[in-house]
Design a protein around this motif. Structure first.
Motif: not given
Length: 101
Positions: A58-60, A67-73
């Motif tokens: 959620d922070d990402f 959400h896609e960019r957060a998963e990319n982390v």
């Protein structure tokens, strides 16, 4: 090297980067701690790592705005580890090859 790699992989803007790194570093330290406290117990580590990813996701998303960019982390993290392993493998082979000449 890690900052440059993640910045490229995640396409971080300057303002995103400013927010991202303190959060990521906190996440990474907790992952590292979980790894060290569960050496030899991969299922326990995987469970803790999964919980940490859920906690930080959620922070990402907030920082990276999707959400896609957060998963990319997490994908970038995996790619970074793979790249480091390859680099270490290559470094170990180079001295062996020099010794053959």
């Amino acid at each position: 090297m890690k900052i440059a790699f993640f910045t490229r992989q995640l396409n971080l803007t300057a303002s995103e980067s400013k927010e991202f790194w303190p959060v990521y570093n906190s996440y990474f330290l907790k992952i590292k701690k979980a790894w060290h406290s569960n050496i030899g117990n991969r299922p326990a580590f995987d469970e803790k790592a999964s919980a940490l990813k859920d906690k930080y996701r959620d922070d990402f998303v907030r920082i990276l705005h999707s959400h896609e960019r957060a998963e990319n982390v997490f994908k970038a993290e995996k790619s970074y580890r793979k790249m480091l392993k390859e680099e270490l493998k290559n470094r170990k082979q180079v001295p062996a090859e020099k010794g053959k000449k």
